[in-house]
Design an enzyme around this catalytic site. Sequence first.
Site, PDB file in Angstrom:
ATOM      1  CG  MET A 158      -1.960  -1.124   1.184  1.00 38.77           C
ATOM      2  SD  MET A 158      -3.457  -0.829   2.156  1.00 38.77           S
ATOM      3  CE  MET A 158      -2.783  -0.651   3.793  1.00 38.77           C
ATOM      4  CG  LEU A 173       7.397   1.263  -0.967  1.00 39.70           C
ATOM      5  CD1 LEU A 173       8.188   1.052  -2.258  1.00 39.70           C
ATOM      6  CD2 LEU A 173       6.454   0.083  -0.717  1.00 39.70           C
ATOM      7  CG  HIS A 174       8.657  -0.369   5.896  1.00 41.69           C
ATOM      8  ND1 HIS A 174       8.930  -1.719   5.938  1.00 41.69           N
ATOM      9  CD2 HIS A 174       7.312  -0.255   6.114  1.00 41.69           C
ATOM     10  CE1 HIS A 174       7.822  -2.399   6.178  1.00 41.69           C
ATOM     11  NE2 HIS A 174       6.827  -1.533   6.279  1.00 41.69           N
ATOM     12  CG  HIS A 203       7.070  -2.484   1.961  1.00 35.28           C
ATOM     13  ND1 HIS A 203       6.922  -1.329   2.696  1.00 35.28           N
ATOM     14  CD2 HIS A 203       5.871  -3.129   2.035  1.00 35.28           C
ATOM     15  CE1 HIS A 203       5.694  -1.262   3.179  1.00 35.28           C
ATOM     16  NE2 HIS A 203       5.041  -2.352   2.803  1.00 35.28           N
ATOM     17  N   GLY A 218       4.963 -10.563   4.138  1.00 33.73           N
ATOM     18  CA  GLY A 218       5.766 -10.515   5.353  1.00 33.73           C
ATOM     19  C   GLY A 218       5.122 -11.242   6.511  1.00 33.73           C
ATOM     20  CE  LYS A 231       3.813  -5.045   9.814  1.00 29.97           C
ATOM     21  NZ  LYS A 231       2.334  -4.909  10.015  1.00 29.97           N
ATOM     22  CG  ASP A 232       0.706  -7.703   7.945  1.00 33.11           C
ATOM     23  OD1 ASP A 232       0.014  -7.114   8.782  1.00 33.11           O
ATOM     24  OD2 ASP A 232       1.592  -7.132   7.273  1.00 33.11           O
ATOM     25  CD  GLN A 245      -1.965  -9.314   4.376  1.00 33.16           C
ATOM     26  OE1 GLN A 245      -2.699  -8.354   4.518  1.00 33.16           O
ATOM     27  NE2 GLN A 245      -0.677  -9.173   4.073  1.00 33.16           N
TER      28      GLN A 245
END
Length: 335
Positions: free
Chosen positions: A45, A48-49, A52, A181, A183-184, A187
């Site tokens: 979305m 970006l970091h 990503h 990732g 973290k999710d 999902q």
Amino acid sequence: MSRLLAASVTLPTSTIPIFRTVASLREWRRKAYLEQKSVGFVATMGALHDGHISLLKHSLSRNDLTVLSIFVNPAQFAPTEDLSTYPRTLEADLALLEQTKVPEPSTESERITSAIFMPTVHDMYPSGITQDVSGQKGTFIEVKGYGHQMEGGSRPGFFRGVATVVTKLFNAVEPTDTYFGQKDIQQGLLLRRMCRDLLLSHPEPGHLHIMPTVRSPVDGLALSSRNAYLSPNDRKHASSLYATLNVCKDAWRDLRDKNLAIEKALAYLKERSSAAEADGVLIKPDYIHMNDPDTFEDVQTYEEGKAVILSGAMWVGKTRLIDNIILGNAEGILG
């Protein structure tokens, strides 16, 4: 004007091709098919970091071509959530993508993102879209029985929005492999199941990869676009969630009792919350759960080596953070 970019909006210049419509992306994709090129895909979305970028590098190193999408999906935001304020940093995102390269195997050249997909809301939701589920029209995807646990308990309808938009992105990109990732984690696992249940070929379930969470090297905070919401004082205490999960992890190993492990973790978080409050920062726990990675059902008893998802969410000031640790054997979950 809405912060959701319309097709007429002038974009920053980029050396990477940007596709605004499904039709233009599909024309590019047909050429890749004819050239028998593998296509990796990273859905984002924006904002970006390094998390990503880690996913992007996995795709670049494993595929001939890579597509990255930037689309802030209205369907996964409840009416009370942060759709209008979600971080949007397009110019910086494009610059970061241009800088991200990996060596091309067996050559002296480098691979870079092949295409950026930035569809309009109209292209993604031709029947229209509202954040109020009761007023939505058109076709939506729901993975029944797997969207109400863990994060879904706090965000009803969230995974319906995620499954719908990712199905649309998969249909548009038709990726050989795709990267999400840890973290999710819910999902990623839910989408892998969706690929299996809907008999998707692009990607096949085994080609949806969940990669380890990228963390701050200083305090272990999971990288997230929403970390941008944290004030400097908030940021000092944002690692409390990851630290709490690690307390729970150790207690689970030592006590082998879920309730006692979570009780010990919450007691630790209370101490961290008191320290934060003295610093003017309010920490509010949302949940700590321990779930089966296949069924998402609550895990009640300890089994040596069995994989368990230990997940949590909490508010730090006005920012909601999520994180998780995989206990036991993560084989078949990550990678």
